[in-house]
Design a protein around this motif. Structure first.
Motif, short mmCIF file in Angstrom:
data_model
loop_
_atom_site.label_atom_id
_atom_site.label_comp_id
_atom_site.label_asym_id
_atom_site.label_seq_id
_atom_site.Cartn_x
_atom_site.Cartn_y
_atom_site.Cartn_z
N GLN A 1 -1.77 4.14 -1.19
CA GLN A 1 -1.62 4.94 -2.40
C GLN A 1 -2.65 4.53 -3.45
O GLN A 1 -3.14 3.39 -3.45
CB GLN A 1 -0.22 4.77 -2.96
CG GLN A 1 0.11 3.34 -3.39
CD GLN A 1 1.56 3.18 -3.78
OE1 GLN A 1 2.05 3.86 -4.67
NE2 GLN A 1 2.26 2.27 -3.10
N PRO A 2 -2.98 5.42 -4.35
CA PRO A 2 -3.97 5.08 -5.39
C PRO A 2 -3.51 3.90 -6.25
O PRO A 2 -2.33 3.77 -6.57
CB PRO A 2 -4.05 6.37 -6.22
CG PRO A 2 -3.58 7.45 -5.31
CD PRO A 2 -2.54 6.82 -4.43
N LEU A 3 -4.47 3.08 -6.60
CA LEU A 3 -4.20 1.93 -7.48
C LEU A 3 -4.94 2.06 -8.80
O LEU A 3 -4.96 1.12 -9.60
CB LEU A 3 -4.61 0.63 -6.78
CG LEU A 3 -3.92 0.31 -5.46
CD1 LEU A 3 -4.52 -0.96 -4.85
CD2 LEU A 3 -2.41 0.16 -5.64
N THR A 4 -5.52 3.21 -9.02
CA THR A 4 -6.36 3.41 -10.20
C THR A 4 -5.56 3.43 -11.50
O THR A 4 -6.14 3.33 -12.59
CB THR A 4 -7.16 4.71 -10.08
OG1 THR A 4 -6.27 5.79 -9.74
CG2 THR A 4 -8.22 4.59 -8.98
N HIS A 5 -4.23 3.57 -11.41
CA HIS A 5 -3.41 3.56 -12.62
C HIS A 5 -3.17 2.14 -13.13
O HIS A 5 -2.71 1.95 -14.27
CB HIS A 5 -2.05 4.21 -12.32
CG HIS A 5 -1.20 3.41 -11.37
ND1 HIS A 5 -1.47 3.33 -10.02
CD2 HIS A 5 -0.10 2.62 -11.57
CE1 HIS A 5 -0.58 2.57 -9.43
NE2 HIS A 5 0.27 2.11 -10.36
N LEU A 6 -3.45 1.12 -12.30
CA LEU A 6 -3.21 -0.25 -12.71
C LEU A 6 -4.17 -0.67 -13.83
O LEU A 6 -5.32 -0.24 -13.87
CB LEU A 6 -3.40 -1.20 -11.53
CG LEU A 6 -2.42 -1.09 -10.36
CD1 LEU A 6 -2.86 -2.01 -9.23
CD2 LEU A 6 -1.00 -1.43 -10.81
N ALA B 1 0.82 -1.22 0.00
CA ALA B 1 0.00 0.00 0.00
C ALA B 1 0.84 1.26 0.00
O ALA B 1 0.42 2.30 -0.52
CB ALA B 1 -0.94 -0.01 1.21
N GLY B 2 2.04 1.17 0.54
CA GLY B 2 2.91 2.34 0.56
C GLY B 2 4.21 2.16 -0.19
O GLY B 2 5.12 2.98 -0.07
N ALA B 3 4.30 1.10 -0.98
CA ALA B 3 5.56 0.77 -1.66
C ALA B 3 5.78 1.63 -2.90
O ALA B 3 4.90 1.69 -3.77
CB ALA B 3 5.57 -0.71 -2.05
N PRO B 4 6.94 2.26 -3.03
CA PRO B 4 7.21 3.11 -4.20
C PRO B 4 7.11 2.38 -5.54
O PRO B 4 6.74 2.98 -6.55
CB PRO B 4 8.64 3.60 -3.94
CG PRO B 4 8.78 3.58 -2.46
CD PRO B 4 8.00 2.36 -2.02
N ILE B 5 7.42 1.07 -5.57
CA ILE B 5 7.41 0.34 -6.84
C ILE B 5 6.04 0.34 -7.49
O ILE B 5 5.90 0.28 -8.72
CB ILE B 5 7.88 -1.13 -6.61
CG1 ILE B 5 8.08 -1.87 -7.94
CG2 ILE B 5 6.90 -1.90 -5.75
CD1 ILE B 5 9.19 -1.34 -8.79
N VAL B 6 4.98 0.44 -6.67
CA VAL B 6 3.62 0.29 -7.19
C VAL B 6 3.27 1.37 -8.21
O VAL B 6 2.54 1.11 -9.17
CB VAL B 6 2.61 0.28 -6.03
CG1 VAL B 6 1.17 0.29 -6.54
CG2 VAL B 6 2.85 -0.93 -5.13
#
Length: 305
Positions: A249-254, A219-224
């Motif tokens: 962090q937002p996951l909407t870019h996935l 949830a807070g990992a920079p790699i995401v």
């Protein structure tokens, strides 16, 4: 769930089993060759027959199957590197449960494969008993997968220490501690920090009994932020882990989020869908906790033994 079917295709090519079809017509580079024991002769003998029968200078895709002494396969392949100059895609251990449980498959240091085949673009390994990975550099490798019922933390740390600037796809079946899966979130830190693998676009941290802890770390990992696809599938993810994902962090870019085989409630499944309307979310295979016999609930991963 068990691994019950042999590969029919690998890295875009259909599979030819050398034992069943040792002299097929056509281009030997147009198929993914599977070499395995026939239970009568040792793997080394059949592999040597493969090298002597097929024009292996054309072979780009290779699969190793069942072998009673599977641990020695990486060294055997590395020694034959000069006979396989075009090899780009390698699957070590296409072994199904009728041949061996995944937790019983013995391995050794697979680093010599990357050293002997510097052009290798895809390496997939099934089985982790005795598995080792030393820090290694490869400019060519694009895809790396480890399938196991328990991936040792030492292996995860080894992967995180490798120099793989072109790596785009990484899958780790972390498994359970009872079968050697003692990796921790701390072991994953070099990968999650984003400092390693600058080209990574898919990350799979799967089959994990610590799925909630991993979700909180992710949830807070920079790699995401630079991923296109994320998988926390096959593990013990509960509402707690899903809440951490949605609160981070937002996951909407996935493009894709794979959570299949999970322990989420119906309400949480709906929350995940509503929060990620433009993302292809896989919430298949909802599980229910089982009674462990002592009155406590038991959460289980998809593949362990």
């Amino acid at each position: 769930m068990t691994v019950s079917d042999h590969l029919s295709h690998f890295a875009g090519l259909p599979v030819t089993d050398f034992l069943h079809d040792p002299r097929p017509a056509g281009d030997p580079g147009a198929t993914a060759w599977r070499v395995r024991t026939d239970y009568k002769r040792p793997f080394e003998e059949i592999f040597q027959e493969f090298l002597d029968t097929v024009d292996t200078t054309r072979v780009s895709h290779l699969i190793t199957g069942y072998d009673e002494n599977a641990a020695h396969v990486p060294g055997l392949l590395a020694d034959a590197a000069g006979r396989l100059p075009a090899l780009r895609n390698l699957f070590v251990g296409d072994i199904v449960f009728e041949e061996s449980e995944i937790s019983w498959i013995e391995r050794e240091d697979i680093t010599p494969l990357l050293e002997a085949f510097p052009g290798l673009e895809c390496l997939e390994v099934r089985g982790s008993q005795g598995l080792q990975v030393r820090p290694v550099s490869s400019a060519a490798l694009r895809r790396l997968r480890f399938e196991s019922g328990g991936l040792p933390g030492e292996v995860v740390r080894g992967v995180g220490a490798c120099d793989l600037p072109g790596l785009e796809h990484l899958d780790l079946w972390l498994g359970v501690e009872n079968y050697g899966g003692d990796a921790t979130v701390a072991d994953l830190a070099p990968i999650l920090s984003g400092e390693r693998f600058p080209a990574l676009r898919h990350l799979g941290l799967e089959d994990a009994e610590i799925a909630d802890e991993i979700a909180a770390a992710v949830a807070g990992a920079p790699i995401v932020a630079r991923l296109e696809s994320l998988s926390l599938a096959m593990g013990t993810l509960t509402d707690e882990g899903a809440e951490a994902l949605l609160s981070g962090q937002p996951l909407t870019h996935l493009r894709r989020l794979d959570l299949h085989h999970h322990f989420l409630s119906d309400a949480m499944m709906e929350r995940v869908r509503q929060a990620l309307p433009g993302v292809e979310v896989n919430l298949d295979a909802q599980q229910k906790p089982e009674d462990d016999g002592d009155g406590d609930e038991w959460l289980f991963v998809a593949v362990s033994e």
